[in-house]
Design an enzyme around this catalytic site. Sequence first.
Site, PDB file in Angstrom:
ATOM      1  N   LEU A 105       0.906  -1.151   0.000  1.00  0.00           N
ATOM      2  CA  LEU A 105       0.000   0.000   0.000  1.00  0.00           C
ATOM      3  C   LEU A 105       0.936   1.190   0.000  1.00  0.00           C
ATOM      4  O   LEU A 105       1.868   1.235   0.806  1.00  0.00           O
ATOM      5  CB  LEU A 105      -0.846   0.024   1.268  1.00  0.00           C
ATOM      6  CG  LEU A 105      -2.102  -0.847   1.313  1.00  0.00           C
ATOM      7  CD1 LEU A 105      -2.711  -0.787   2.703  1.00  0.00           C
ATOM      8  CD2 LEU A 105      -3.130  -0.403   0.285  1.00  0.00           C
ATOM      9  N   ASP A 106       0.728   2.159  -0.888  1.00  0.00           N
ATOM     10  CA  ASP A 106       1.708   3.240  -0.938  1.00  0.00           C
ATOM     11  C   ASP A 106       1.637   4.137   0.299  1.00  0.00           C
ATOM     12  O   ASP A 106       0.722   4.040   1.119  1.00  0.00           O
ATOM     13  CB  ASP A 106       1.647   4.008  -2.269  1.00  0.00           C
ATOM     14  CG  ASP A 106       0.380   4.822  -2.442  1.00  0.00           C
ATOM     15  OD1 ASP A 106      -0.067   5.416  -1.451  1.00  0.00           O
ATOM     16  OD2 ASP A 106      -0.149   4.872  -3.571  1.00  0.00           O
ATOM     17  N   TYR A 107       2.630   5.009   0.417  1.00  0.00           N
ATOM     18  CA  TYR A 107       2.849   5.853   1.600  1.00  0.00           C
ATOM     19  C   TYR A 107       1.580   6.590   2.040  1.00  0.00           C
ATOM     20  O   TYR A 107       1.251   6.660   3.216  1.00  0.00           O
ATOM     21  CB  TYR A 107       3.965   6.844   1.243  1.00  0.00           C
ATOM     22  CG  TYR A 107       4.443   7.726   2.375  1.00  0.00           C
ATOM     23  CD1 TYR A 107       5.186   7.199   3.424  1.00  0.00           C
ATOM     24  CD2 TYR A 107       4.166   9.094   2.380  1.00  0.00           C
ATOM     25  CE1 TYR A 107       5.649   7.999   4.446  1.00  0.00           C
ATOM     26  CE2 TYR A 107       4.625   9.913   3.412  1.00  0.00           C
ATOM     27  CZ  TYR A 107       5.362   9.354   4.443  1.00  0.00           C
ATOM     28  OH  TYR A 107       5.810  10.156   5.460  1.00  0.00           O
TER      29      TYR A 107
END
Length: 241
Positions: A105-107
């Site tokens: 899951l991106d930042y």
Amino acid sequence: MASERLQKIMAACGVASRRKAEEIIAAGRVTVNGAVVVELGTKADPERDTICVDGKPLRGPERLLYFLLNKPKGYVTTVSDPEGRQTVMELMKNCPERVYPVGRLDYASEGLLLMTNDGALAQKLMKAGSHVPKTYLVKVSGKPPERVIERLRAGITIELEDGKRVKTSPAKIRLAEDGTNPWYEMVLIEGRNRQIRRMFQRMGFNVEKIKRVRLGPMVLDVPPGKYRALTKREVEELKEL
């Protein structure tokens, strides 16, 4: 646990193959409760007895652990980060064994993340990543007309970070909460890097928030930054995917 032959216990703990373990025993390098053992038929109980090889206690066979973590925004889904940002590993500090994130899951995204030390399952899920349904809640800046949503449902061509152009698989999209900046529920069967953001950007819309709420049989049900163990049933269903 019942008593078992020493070489079998050593093999189960990953010390060496059974044959190699027999050589180690015969060489007098193994002790059980402090006494040197050279008899190959010797049995011991790994839960009760202290078994040492070259003076070092054996670690029991690794327990396979499975957790559902609610990743908050501002954490990266990696084991370490060269930029010094917080990683999801910090949220798992109290876990009895080291576990790793499966998928990403991106930042700026949040929500459901699977953490496990089951390497075989992790590999299987990453390979089958394109078939495991993932459900997201997505907040969009501005209201896309229905024709835009229709195009996103059907699949559109997006550009990945390496410049490669790919067509997205058909996706399920429904309006979850109307408003000037509406929320949509999206079900994807693939998970390319920043895919949802790229899809909306391609159609001229920015995504404000992304939260993953389902992954296969798992449903997000813990607060941000918290985790829980998977149920036996969830683990079995994940393995069947």
